[in-house]
Design a protein around this motif. Structure first.
Motif, PDB file in Angstrom:
ATOM      1  N   LEU A 124       0.817  -1.215   0.000  1.00 33.57           N
ATOM      2  CA  LEU A 124       0.000   0.000   0.000  1.00 33.57           C
ATOM      3  C   LEU A 124       0.851   1.266   0.000  1.00 33.57           C
ATOM      4  CD1 LEU A 124      -2.934  -0.867   2.466  1.00 33.57           C
ATOM      5  CD2 LEU A 124      -2.945  -0.926  -0.020  1.00 33.57           C
ATOM      6  N   SER A 125       1.950   1.254   0.744  1.00 31.38           N
ATOM      7  CA  SER A 125       2.827   2.439   0.791  1.00 31.38           C
ATOM      8  C   SER A 125       3.460   2.695  -0.578  1.00 31.38           C
ATOM      9  CB  SER A 125       3.927   2.244   1.839  1.00 31.38           C
ATOM     10  OG  SER A 125       3.382   2.143   3.127  1.00 31.38           O
ATOM     11  N   GLU A 126       3.870   1.625  -1.234  1.00 31.00           N
ATOM     12  CA  GLU A 126       4.461   1.759  -2.570  1.00 31.00           C
ATOM     13  C   GLU A 126       3.415   2.264  -3.570  1.00 31.00           C
ATOM     14  OE1 GLU A 126       7.318  -0.751  -5.669  1.00 31.00           O
ATOM     15  OE2 GLU A 126       6.256  -1.824  -4.077  1.00 31.00           O
ATOM     16  N   VAL A 148      -2.973  13.011   9.036  1.00 28.91           N
ATOM     17  CA  VAL A 148      -2.209  13.347  10.241  1.00 28.91           C
ATOM     18  C   VAL A 148      -1.703  12.082  10.938  1.00 28.91           C
ATOM     19  CG1 VAL A 148      -4.048  13.457  12.002  1.00 28.91           C
ATOM     20  CG2 VAL A 148      -2.102  15.005  12.150  1.00 28.91           C
ATOM     21  N   LEU A 149      -2.483  10.996  10.884  1.00 23.68           N
ATOM     22  CA  LEU A 149      -2.035   9.727  11.478  1.00 23.68           C
ATOM     23  C   LEU A 149      -0.849   9.160  10.714  1.00 23.68           C
ATOM     24  CD1 LEU A 149      -5.445   7.960  12.298  1.00 23.68           C
ATOM     25  CD2 LEU A 149      -3.938   9.193  13.851  1.00 23.68           C
ATOM     26  N   ALA A 150      -0.880   9.297   9.371  1.00 22.48           N
ATOM     27  CA  ALA A 150       0.236   8.805   8.546  1.00 22.48           C
ATOM     28  C   ALA A 150       1.494   9.641   8.792  1.00 22.48           C
ATOM     29  CB  ALA A 150      -0.149   8.842   7.069  1.00 22.48           C
ATOM     30  N   LEU A 151       1.331  10.952   8.898  1.00 22.62           N
ATOM     31  CA  LEU A 151       2.486  11.827   9.154  1.00 22.62           C
ATOM     32  C   LEU A 151       3.085  11.557  10.532  1.00 22.62           C
ATOM     33  CD1 LEU A 151       1.094  15.125   7.611  1.00 22.62           C
ATOM     34  CD2 LEU A 151       3.137  13.893   6.824  1.00 22.62           C
ATOM     35  N   LYS A 152       2.217  11.291  11.506  1.00 19.08           N
ATOM     36  CA  LYS A 152       2.711  10.956  12.844  1.00 19.08           C
ATOM     37  C   LYS A 152       3.524   9.664  12.803  1.00 19.08           C
ATOM     38  CE  LYS A 152       1.485   9.003  17.163  1.00 19.08           C
ATOM     39  NZ  LYS A 152       0.659   7.939  17.696  1.00 19.08           N
ATOM     40  N   GLU A 153       3.041   8.682  12.033  1.00 20.56           N
ATOM     41  CA  GLU A 153       3.758   7.416  11.881  1.00 20.56           C
ATOM     42  C   GLU A 153       5.151   7.648  11.299  1.00 20.56           C
ATOM     43  OE1 GLU A 153       4.055   3.062  11.736  1.00 20.56           O
ATOM     44  OE2 GLU A 153       2.886   4.500  12.903  1.00 20.56           O
ATOM     45  N   LEU A 154       5.253   8.597  10.374  1.00 22.90           N
ATOM     46  CA  LEU A 154       6.545   8.892   9.729  1.00 22.90           C
ATOM     47  C   LEU A 154       7.490   9.658  10.655  1.00 22.90           C
ATOM     48  CD1 LEU A 154       5.421   9.911   6.116  1.00 22.90           C
ATOM     49  CD2 LEU A 154       6.594   7.815   6.785  1.00 22.90           C
ATOM     50  N   VAL A 155       6.983  10.698  11.319  1.00 23.41           N
ATOM     51  CA  VAL A 155       7.879  11.524  12.142  1.00 23.41           C
ATOM     52  C   VAL A 155       8.284  10.840  13.432  1.00 23.41           C
ATOM     53  CG1 VAL A 155       6.976  13.684  11.192  1.00 23.41           C
ATOM     54  CG2 VAL A 155       6.059  12.817  13.338  1.00 23.41           C
ATOM     55  N   SER A 156       7.556   9.780  13.814  1.00 23.54           N
ATOM     56  CA  SER A 156       7.923   9.048  15.024  1.00 23.54           C
ATOM     57  C   SER A 156       9.117   8.141  14.778  1.00 23.54           C
ATOM     58  CB  SER A 156       6.734   8.206  15.514  1.00 23.54           C
ATOM     59  OG  SER A 156       5.655   9.052  15.850  1.00 23.54           O
ATOM     60  N   SER A 157       9.521   8.006  13.497  1.00 19.24           N
ATOM     61  CA  SER A 157      10.690   7.197  13.134  1.00 19.24           C
ATOM     62  C   SER A 157      11.877   8.123  12.920  1.00 19.24           C
ATOM     63  CB  SER A 157      10.392   6.421  11.844  1.00 19.24           C
ATOM     64  OG  SER A 157      11.563   5.894  11.300  1.00 19.24           O
ATOM     65  N   MET A 158      13.053   7.696  13.346  1.00 19.77           N
ATOM     66  CA  MET A 158      14.240   8.538  13.219  1.00 19.77           C
ATOM     67  C   MET A 158      14.739   8.646  11.778  1.00 19.77           C
ATOM     68  SD  MET A 158      14.537   9.730  16.133  1.00 19.77           S
ATOM     69  CE  MET A 158      16.059  10.656  15.915  1.00 19.77           C
ATOM     70  N   CYS A 215       1.645  14.828  -0.887  1.00 22.14           N
ATOM     71  CA  CYS A 215       0.231  14.442  -0.996  1.00 22.14           C
ATOM     72  C   CYS A 215      -0.428  14.398   0.384  1.00 22.14           C
ATOM     73  CB  CYS A 215       0.122  13.088  -1.690  1.00 22.14           C
ATOM     74  SG  CYS A 215      -1.572  12.530  -1.900  1.00 22.14           S
ATOM     75  N   LEU A 216       0.285  13.862   1.370  1.00 19.80           N
ATOM     76  CA  LEU A 216      -0.251  13.792   2.743  1.00 19.80           C
ATOM     77  C   LEU A 216      -0.526  15.195   3.288  1.00 19.80           C
ATOM     78  CD1 LEU A 216       1.988  10.975   4.309  1.00 19.80           C
ATOM     79  CD2 LEU A 216      -0.447  10.819   3.779  1.00 19.80           C
ATOM     80  N   ILE A 217       0.395  16.115   3.016  1.00 20.79           N
ATOM     81  CA  ILE A 217       0.217  17.492   3.486  1.00 20.79           C
ATOM     82  C   ILE A 217      -0.961  18.148   2.757  1.00 20.79           C
ATOM     83  CG2 ILE A 217       1.300  19.770   3.654  1.00 20.79           C
ATOM     84  CD1 ILE A 217       4.021  18.293   3.916  1.00 20.79           C
ATOM     85  N   TRP A 218      -1.107  17.811   1.487  1.00 20.05           N
ATOM     86  CA  TRP A 218      -2.226  18.327   0.699  1.00 20.05           C
ATOM     87  C   TRP A 218      -3.555  17.832   1.275  1.00 20.05           C
ATOM     88  CZ3 TRP A 218      -5.697  16.050  -3.041  1.00 20.05           C
ATOM     89  CH2 TRP A 218      -6.373  16.979  -3.837  1.00 20.05           C
ATOM     90  N   PHE A 219      -3.603  16.540   1.633  1.00 25.01           N
ATOM     91  CA  PHE A 219      -4.791  15.970   2.272  1.00 25.01           C
ATOM     92  C   PHE A 219      -5.046  16.630   3.627  1.00 25.01           C
ATOM     93  CE2 PHE A 219      -5.066  11.467   0.190  1.00 25.01           C
ATOM     94  CZ  PHE A 219      -5.737  12.026  -0.892  1.00 25.01           C
ATOM     95  N   LEU A 220      -3.963  16.884   4.362  1.00 22.62           N
ATOM     96  CA  LEU A 220      -4.058  17.493   5.693  1.00 22.62           C
ATOM     97  C   LEU A 220      -4.707  18.876   5.621  1.00 22.62           C
ATOM     98  CD1 LEU A 220      -3.104  17.095   8.707  1.00 22.62           C
ATOM     99  CD2 LEU A 220      -1.079  18.394   8.081  1.00 22.62           C
ATOM    100  N   LEU A 271      -4.902   5.367   1.545  1.00 22.38           N
ATOM    101  CA  LEU A 271      -4.550   5.954   2.846  1.00 22.38           C
ATOM    102  C   LEU A 271      -5.485   5.453   3.947  1.00 22.38           C
ATOM    103  CD1 LEU A 271      -2.695   7.890   4.350  1.00 22.38           C
ATOM    104  CD2 LEU A 271      -4.272   9.750   3.780  1.00 22.38           C
ATOM    105  N   SER A 272      -6.777   5.342   3.650  1.00 19.58           N
ATOM    106  CA  SER A 272      -7.732   4.884   4.662  1.00 19.58           C
ATOM    107  C   SER A 272      -7.481   3.431   5.041  1.00 19.58           C
ATOM    108  CB  SER A 272      -9.173   5.057   4.164  1.00 19.58           C
ATOM    109  OG  SER A 272      -9.450   4.168   3.103  1.00 19.58           O
ATOM    110  N   ALA A 273      -6.973   2.629   4.075  1.00 22.27           N
ATOM    111  CA  ALA A 273      -6.631   1.229   4.384  1.00 22.27           C
ATOM    112  C   ALA A 273      -5.308   1.160   5.135  1.00 22.27           C
ATOM    113  CB  ALA A 273      -6.536   0.424   3.086  1.00 22.27           C
TER     114      ALA A 273
END
Length: 419
Positions: free
Chosen positions: A144-146, A209-219, A192-197, A167-169
């Protein structure tokens, strides 16, 4: 007379009436939840015969299930309810087939086809936890990410429906592994995520916002994503809107987490912090803290602690009547983390106050900060907080004789000791 359940209708593991009978390669029938727990625990043998299983995929036993249902109907007068016909859970083979088709549709840029396949796999995942585990273990996150990254490279308005479905899946399959985050963290996907946000649709904003949180929580690549967020027009405002006009507590917490990373882990923290102050984050969070639950409280205090590294943020806090009463109240009343953040904020406000202006110190004393800090020191806390508490007590002590403080007994009513 007590009704006896026929032996063949009982699960050999639980000895209860089977509701979803399945047969293993050993030929023995069990209730699905029980045998799946057995297999998930790392057992590869039949519990009854101890034979090594040729396949770990249990097969639904429709004959036994139908007999059990008939027996239930016959014994309705004894208070026995007919067991419902269970949905057949998805198999690894079925999941692999769907994922392969998504991959093909993605390569062909077949948005409609991909959207339908993603909707199908999302529906299967929502049917049961068992289905979701099976789907996740077969690599749905990467696929799904790809796909999201691939479709985000074209114009958003052309692929908005497929991107929205993906994204919803994706958000129900979290957490993602490193490879999946690599795809979702690509420049086009983050854009695209920021555009959706920033869009008006509530569901899009929540999932983004949930997807962005998942990304920024990783180093990995955290700075790159935070950089995009700070530079894209409207992104910070969109994050703040989720706090000001909440969709749900999950999205508000996610927004606070992202903002926290932006003002503590990013190279341009002061600029971002000042922008947030200008947008009104200080009074917004102080009002939220009045009756926020623990998780929200910790995140809001963490953000304020970062914001108050800027002079502009501290100045805004000093002007707000809620600042001192709220911060002092949170010490020893929420959690260790909330206490540590509250002390840190108090220390920043008092330590960096202009010498000729002692208003913050006086106000802190008036709301009972000295007694609260003294109690914290006696109860014990981490070394860094302990040092700041000692420093604060030294700063407050000279003003004690001049200030009439609140009644300490009344102030500590209902105090919970978290240590």
């Amino acid at each position: 007379m007590e009704l006896t359940i026929p032996r063949d209708f009982r699960c050999p593991i639980s000895l209860d009436l089977m509701k979803d009978p399945v047969t293993l390669s050993s030929g023995i029938t069990y209730d699905r939840p029980n045998i799946e727990k057995w297999i998930e625990a790392g057992n590869f043998t039949c519990p009854l015969t101890n034979r090594v299983l040729r396949s770990l995929e249990p097969i639904p036993n429709h004959i036994i299930r139908k007999k059990i249902q008939d027996w239930c109907v016959e014994n309705r007068s004894h208070g026995i309810e007919r067991i419902p016909t269970p949905r057949v859970p998805v198999s690894s083979m079925e999941v692999s087939e769907i994922l392969s088709k998504i991959d093909v549709a993605c390569k062909k840029q077949d948005g409609a086809g991909c959207r339908d396949l993603v909707a199908k796999v999302k529906s299967l995942a929502k049917e049961s936890e068992r289905n979701k585990r099976c789907i996740v273990s077969n690599g749905i996150g990467n696929v799904l990410s790809e796909a999201f990254a691939a479709f985000s490279m074209a114009a958003f308005d052309e692929n908005v429906s497929v991107l929205e479905e993906i994204l919803s899946a994706l958000v129900i399959m979290f957490p993602l592994d490193g490879e999946a985050k690599g795809f979702l963290g690509s420049a086009s996907a983050v854009h695209c995520l920021i555009w959706f946000l920033s869009s008006g649709d509530l569901s899009r904003r929540r999932n983004a916002v949930l997807a962005l949180k998942e990304l920024v929580s990783s180093m990995e690549d955290q700075r790159k994503i935070l950089n995009q967020l700070s530079e894209m027009e409207g992104a910070i405002e969109a994050l703040l809107k989720l706090i000001k006009s909440p969709i749900c507590s999950t999205s508000t917490k996610a927004s606070l987490t992202i903002i926290y990373h932006m003002i503590t882990s990013y190279g341009n923290e002061k600029q971002v912090g000042n922008k947030l102050v200008n947008l009104g984050i200080v009074p917004l969070l102080l009002e939220m803290l009045v009756d926020a639950e623990r998780g929200m409280c910790e995140k809001a205090l963490g953000v304020l602690d970062g914001i108050f590294d800027t002079e502009q943020g501290r100045e805004m806090a000093r002007k707000n009547a809620l600042t001192m009463p709220v911060l002092v109240k949170k010490i020893l009343r929420v959690s260790n983390m909330a206490t540590e953040f509250s002390v840190s904020i108090l220390w920043k406000l008092c330590k960096k106050e202009k010498k000729e202006d002692d208003g913050v110190l006086i106000e802190a004393l008036q709301v009972g900060a000295f007694q609260k800090l003294l109690l914290l020191l006696q109860l014990g806390c981490v070394e860094k907080t302990k040092d700041r508490v000692s420093d604060l007590l030294k700063m407050l002590n000279p003003y004690r004789s001049k200030i009439e403080c609140v009644d300490p007994i009344d102030h500590f009513k209902g105090l919970k000791r978290p240590f």
